[in-house]
Design a protein around this motif. Sequence first.
Motif, PDB file in Angstrom:
ATOM      1  N   GLN A   9       0.811  -1.213   0.000  1.00 14.25           N
ATOM      2  CA  GLN A   9       0.000   0.000   0.000  1.00 14.25           C
ATOM      3  C   GLN A   9       0.850   1.272   0.000  1.00 14.25           C
ATOM      4  OE1 GLN A   9      -3.230  -0.003   2.921  1.00 14.25           O
ATOM      5  NE2 GLN A   9      -3.203  -2.233   3.004  1.00 14.25           N
ATOM      6  N   TRP A  10       2.151   1.143  -0.266  1.00 14.66           N
ATOM      7  CA  TRP A  10       2.985   2.336  -0.252  1.00 14.66           C
ATOM      8  C   TRP A  10       2.523   3.321  -1.326  1.00 14.66           C
ATOM      9  CZ3 TRP A  10       8.840   0.628   0.280  1.00 14.66           C
ATOM     10  CH2 TRP A  10       8.996  -0.063   1.488  1.00 14.66           C
ATOM     11  N   PRO A  11       2.314   4.582  -0.975  1.00 18.14           N
ATOM     12  CA  PRO A  11       1.935   5.585  -1.981  1.00 18.14           C
ATOM     13  C   PRO A  11       3.097   5.853  -2.940  1.00 18.14           C
ATOM     14  CG  PRO A  11       1.462   6.338   0.263  1.00 18.14           C
ATOM     15  CD  PRO A  11       2.350   5.154   0.388  1.00 18.14           C
ATOM     16  N   LEU A  12       2.775   6.080  -4.206  1.00 15.42           N
ATOM     17  CA  LEU A  12       3.780   6.339  -5.232  1.00 15.42           C
ATOM     18  C   LEU A  12       3.536   7.706  -5.860  1.00 15.42           C
ATOM     19  CD1 LEU A  12       6.047   5.558  -7.244  1.00 15.42           C
ATOM     20  CD2 LEU A  12       4.284   4.431  -8.633  1.00 15.42           C
ATOM     21  N   VAL A  13       4.585   8.524  -5.867  1.00 14.98           N
ATOM     22  CA  VAL A  13       4.562   9.814  -6.558  1.00 14.98           C
ATOM     23  C   VAL A  13       5.650   9.799  -7.624  1.00 14.98           C
ATOM     24  CG1 VAL A  13       4.812  12.319  -6.356  1.00 14.98           C
ATOM     25  CG2 VAL A  13       3.744  11.010  -4.488  1.00 14.98           C
ATOM     26  N   VAL A  14       5.274  10.083  -8.862  1.00 20.28           N
ATOM     27  CA  VAL A  14       6.242  10.217  -9.944  1.00 20.28           C
ATOM     28  C   VAL A  14       6.417  11.710 -10.201  1.00 20.28           C
ATOM     29  CG1 VAL A  14       6.807   9.672 -12.333  1.00 20.28           C
ATOM     30  CG2 VAL A  14       5.568   8.014 -10.928  1.00 20.28           C
ATOM     31  N   TYR A  15       7.667  12.172 -10.074  1.00 19.98           N
ATOM     32  CA  TYR A  15       7.962  13.600 -10.138  1.00 19.98           C
ATOM     33  C   TYR A  15       8.791  13.924 -11.371  1.00 19.98           C
ATOM     34  CZ  TYR A  15       9.831  18.179  -8.874  1.00 19.98           C
ATOM     35  OH  TYR A  15      10.180  19.503  -8.885  1.00 19.98           O
ATOM     36  N   GLY A  16       8.303  14.852 -12.184  1.00 16.06           N
ATOM     37  CA  GLY A  16       8.999  15.291 -13.384  1.00 16.06           C
ATOM     38  C   GLY A  16       9.818  16.543 -13.123  1.00 16.06           C
ATOM     39  N   HIS A  17      11.087  16.518 -13.531  1.00 12.58           N
ATOM     40  CA  HIS A  17      11.996  17.622 -13.238  1.00 12.58           C
ATOM     41  C   HIS A  17      11.808  18.790 -14.194  1.00 12.58           C
ATOM     42  CE1 HIS A  17      14.661  16.705 -16.699  1.00 12.58           C
ATOM     43  NE2 HIS A  17      14.438  15.429 -16.420  1.00 12.58           N
TER      44      HIS A  17
ATOM     45  N   MET B  56       6.223   8.046   1.439  1.00 16.35           N
ATOM     46  CA  MET B  56       5.906   7.801   0.040  1.00 16.35           C
ATOM     47  C   MET B  56       7.143   7.351  -0.742  1.00 16.35           C
ATOM     48  SD  MET B  56       3.324  10.915  -0.853  1.00 16.35           S
ATOM     49  CE  MET B  56       2.344  11.671   0.465  1.00 16.35           C
ATOM     50  N   VAL B  57       6.912   6.602  -1.803  1.00 18.57           N
ATOM     51  CA  VAL B  57       7.941   6.272  -2.779  1.00 18.57           C
ATOM     52  C   VAL B  57       7.952   7.393  -3.812  1.00 18.57           C
ATOM     53  CG1 VAL B  57       8.703   4.626  -4.522  1.00 18.57           C
ATOM     54  CG2 VAL B  57       7.593   3.810  -2.434  1.00 18.57           C
ATOM     55  N   VAL B  58       9.144   7.879  -4.139  1.00 12.89           N
ATOM     56  CA  VAL B  58       9.271   8.955  -5.117  1.00 12.89           C
ATOM     57  C   VAL B  58      10.100   8.453  -6.298  1.00 12.89           C
ATOM     58  CG1 VAL B  58      10.021  11.322  -5.555  1.00 12.89           C
ATOM     59  CG2 VAL B  58       9.149  10.687  -3.291  1.00 12.89           C
ATOM     60  N   ALA B  59       9.513   8.475  -7.485  1.00 14.00           N
ATOM     61  CA  ALA B  59      10.210   8.082  -8.712  1.00 14.00           C
ATOM     62  C   ALA B  59      10.412   9.324  -9.566  1.00 14.00           C
ATOM     63  CB  ALA B  59       9.407   7.029  -9.471  1.00 14.00           C
ATOM     64  N   ARG B  60      11.629   9.468 -10.113  1.00 13.49           N
ATOM     65  CA  ARG B  60      11.972  10.683 -10.836  1.00 13.49           C
ATOM     66  C   ARG B  60      12.564  10.323 -12.204  1.00 13.49           C
ATOM     67  NH1 ARG B  60      14.799  14.267  -6.027  1.00 13.49           N
ATOM     68  NH2 ARG B  60      14.975  15.809  -7.703  1.00 13.49           N
ATOM     69  N   PRO B  61      11.747  10.293 -13.247  1.00 13.78           N
ATOM     70  CA  PRO B  61      12.259   9.942 -14.577  1.00 13.78           C
ATOM     71  C   PRO B  61      13.166  11.027 -15.141  1.00 13.78           C
ATOM     72  CG  PRO B  61       9.978  10.664 -14.719  1.00 13.78           C
ATOM     73  CD  PRO B  61      10.302  10.589 -13.263  1.00 13.78           C
TER      74      PRO B  61
ATOM     75  N   ALA C 105       0.930  12.075 -10.154  1.00  9.06           N
ATOM     76  CA  ALA C 105       1.912  12.661 -11.070  1.00  9.06           C
ATOM     77  C   ALA C 105       2.159  14.102 -10.650  1.00  9.06           C
ATOM     78  CB  ALA C 105       1.414  12.609 -12.512  1.00  9.06           C
ATOM     79  N   ALA C 106       3.415  14.445 -10.405  1.00  8.70           N
ATOM     80  CA  ALA C 106       3.772  15.804 -10.014  1.00  8.70           C
ATOM     81  C   ALA C 106       4.968  16.249 -10.835  1.00  8.70           C
ATOM     82  CB  ALA C 106       4.095  15.869  -8.519  1.00  8.70           C
ATOM     83  N   GLY C 107       5.182  17.556 -10.940  1.00  7.66           N
ATOM     84  CA  GLY C 107       6.329  18.031 -11.678  1.00  7.66           C
ATOM     85  C   GLY C 107       6.432  19.537 -11.670  1.00  7.66           C
ATOM     86  N   HIS C 108       7.599  20.014 -12.073  1.00  9.35           N
ATOM     87  CA  HIS C 108       7.942  21.432 -12.027  1.00  9.35           C
ATOM     88  C   HIS C 108       8.360  21.905 -13.414  1.00  9.35           C
ATOM     89  CE1 HIS C 108      10.946  24.649 -10.305  1.00  9.35           C
ATOM     90  NE2 HIS C 108       9.852  25.213 -10.775  1.00  9.35           N
TER      91      HIS C 108
ATOM     92  N   ALA D 258       4.646  17.629 -17.970  1.00  6.20           N
ATOM     93  CA  ALA D 258       4.599  16.162 -17.924  1.00  6.20           C
ATOM     94  C   ALA D 258       3.475  15.674 -17.029  1.00  6.20           C
ATOM     95  CB  ALA D 258       5.946  15.619 -17.441  1.00  6.20           C
ATOM     96  N   ALA D 259       3.333  16.292 -15.862  1.00  4.37           N
ATOM     97  CA  ALA D 259       2.299  15.872 -14.920  1.00  4.37           C
ATOM     98  C   ALA D 259       0.902  16.111 -15.493  1.00  4.37           C
ATOM     99  CB  ALA D 259       2.465  16.612 -13.595  1.00  4.37           C
ATOM    100  N   LEU D 260       0.681  17.279 -16.082  1.00  2.00           N
ATOM    101  CA  LEU D 260      -0.636  17.572 -16.646  1.00  2.00           C
ATOM    102  C   LEU D 260      -0.955  16.632 -17.805  1.00  2.00           C
ATOM    103  CD1 LEU D 260      -0.585  21.476 -16.550  1.00  2.00           C
ATOM    104  CD2 LEU D 260      -1.989  19.956 -15.146  1.00  2.00           C
ATOM    105  N   ASN D 261       0.029  16.343 -18.652  1.00  2.00           N
ATOM    106  CA  ASN D 261      -0.209  15.404 -19.746  1.00  2.00           C
ATOM    107  C   ASN D 261      -0.501  14.000 -19.228  1.00  2.00           C
ATOM    108  OD1 ASN D 261       0.241  16.243 -22.799  1.00  2.00           O
ATOM    109  ND2 ASN D 261       1.485  17.599 -21.522  1.00  2.00           N
ATOM    110  N   SER D 262       0.006  13.661 -18.051  1.00  2.00           N
ATOM    111  CA  SER D 262      -0.311  12.361 -17.453  1.00  2.00           C
ATOM    112  C   SER D 262      -1.796  12.247 -17.124  1.00  2.00           C
ATOM    113  CB  SER D 262       0.514  12.150 -16.176  1.00  2.00           C
ATOM    114  OG  SER D 262       1.896  12.135 -16.471  1.00  2.00           O
ATOM    115  N   GLY D 263      -2.440  13.398 -16.931  1.00  2.00           N
ATOM    116  CA  GLY D 263      -3.869  13.402 -16.646  1.00  2.00           C
ATOM    117  C   GLY D 263      -4.752  13.424 -17.878  1.00  2.00           C
ATOM    118  N   ASN D 264      -4.167  13.389 -19.053  1.00  3.66           N
ATOM    119  CA  ASN D 264      -4.918  13.388 -20.307  1.00  3.66           C
ATOM    120  C   ASN D 264      -5.725  12.089 -20.420  1.00  3.66           C
ATOM    121  OD1 ASN D 264      -5.782  13.333 -22.993  1.00  3.66           O
ATOM    122  ND2 ASN D 264      -3.863  14.133 -23.809  1.00  3.66           N
ATOM    123  N   ARG D 265      -7.025  12.206 -20.505  1.00  3.85           N
ATOM    124  CA  ARG D 265      -7.861  10.995 -20.526  1.00  3.85           C
ATOM    125  C   ARG D 265      -7.743  10.225 -21.834  1.00  3.85           C
ATOM    126  NH1 ARG D 265     -11.964  15.103 -20.644  1.00  3.85           N
ATOM    127  NH2 ARG D 265     -13.167  15.145 -22.590  1.00  3.85           N
TER     128      ARG D 265
END
Length: 419
Positions: free
Chosen positions: A113-121, A160-165, A208-211, A217-224
Motif C-alpha cells: 500500500q505504499w503511496p507512489l509519486v512520480v515527479y517530473g523535473h 511515500m515512494v518517489v520516482a523521478r524519470p 503525477a507531479a512536476g515542475h 509532464a504531470a498535466l499530460n499524465s492526466g490526459n484521458r
Amino acid sequence: MSLNHTAVVTLLATMLCFGCADAGHPAPSADPKPGSSVPDTPQAELPPAPAHGWQHLPAGRIVQVLEAPATSQLDAAGQSLFVRYTTHNVFGDLALASGLVLLPATPVEPAGQWPLVVYGHMTTGAADACAPTRGVPESSELRRMQQGDTLATALLNLGMVVARPDYEGLGEAGPHPYLRGDSLARAMRDMASAVADRWPEVGDYWVAAGHSEGGVAALNSGNRMHPPAQGLELIGVVAITPVTQLEVLLTAAGDLPVAAPGVDVAVALAALALKGVAITDPAFEALLLEDGGLSEEAVALWPDIERLCLEDLSHEDSWGGLSPEAVKGPRGDEATAELIRAWQEDDVRLLPMRRNLPIRIDAGLFDAVALMPLTDALVKDYQDRGYDVTYARWPADHSPTADMAAPAIATWIMEQFAQ
C-alpha cells in the motif's frame, strides 16, 4: 485568454530583471561568434545499459537497478536507486529510459500500500549530460537537477515512494523531444508502471507531479486520451509553474533586439524547443538548417543542443550570445510561425483531462518563464471546463516556487492518498 501584446512585452521586460539573478550570466555580446567554444557539460559515469534481454519486454519494466550517483542521493531516503526501464520512444520503438527511485526510510503504510509519486523535473537541457541522474558536483546544471529534492524529502518523510524519470532521450540513446506532451506523459506513466511492477510494496494508486517542464509532464499524465499506467490508478496531478502559451513569451522576446541577461536563457529555451519539434518533423528541420529558417550563427550552434545543458547553452559563447532576432535566418518568420503552431497544438490548455481528477497548480508571482497571467488563464480554462483545480500562488520566481510550495504540496498529495 488573450493578453495585450504591449502589456506582455512590458511585463516580460520587467520580470526579466528578476530572471537576471537566477541566470547568473554577464551581458553577452550583441555580435555573436560563429560556433561555440563552451566545453561539454560534464556528467556522471554509469555502467552501460544491458545490450540484450530487454528488447522483448513490454513498456514499463525495470531492466537494471544500481546505487544512485552521489548527487542523486537523498538523506531522507532509505535507498536511492538508479534504474533503467523500458518505454516507447517518440517514433513508437521500444527503448530504454532512466531515472531515480527513492524508497522511504520509514514506511508509513503496510507493504502493498505504499503511496507512489512520480515527479517530473524542470528543464535541464536535451543532452545526455542533462539527465538529473547524470549530475556531478561540477555540473553547471546541478541546481536544476536537484530542484525537486525539497519536495522529494517532504514526501519521503511521509512514507511515500518517489520516482523521478530523466525523460526520453536524456541519459539514454535517442533524442529528447523537449516539451512534447505525449513523450513526457509516457516517461511518467511507464516509470510508474515499472516501479509498481518491480516493488510489490507499492500500492494501487499514484500521483503525477512536476515542475516547469515536469509540470507539463504531470498535466499530460492526466490526459484521458492516454492509456493509464499498468495496474495503477492516477488519483492526482500537481503542476508547479507549468509553461503555457509559450508563443506569447516568444513573440514578446522577439521584440527585444539586443542580447541581455535573462534573454540569454530565453534564447537557449527557444533552441531546445526548435529541436524538440524538429526531431519528428524532417521538413521543419530542413527549413531550420538548410533553407534559411535559422541564421548562419544559429546553424553553427545547433550541435550545442546535444552536448550542453541549459546553463551552458545560455552562455555568451553559445545560444545565449544571440539576440532573438539574431537566431532568425531569411525564412525565420516562417520557422517561427511553424514553431508557434506546434506549441499551440501541444499546449496544456487544450488537454482533455480525466474527469474527477484532482489537479493542483502552483505558480510564482515573480516567475519570468511561466508568467502569472498565463497561469491564471490556464487555471480559469480548466475551471470553466469543470475540472477540479486547487490553485496556489507564491511570492517567488520560477525555480524557488517549487521549494516554497513543497510543504503544502506534500500535504495535498497525502490527502489524495487518504481519500
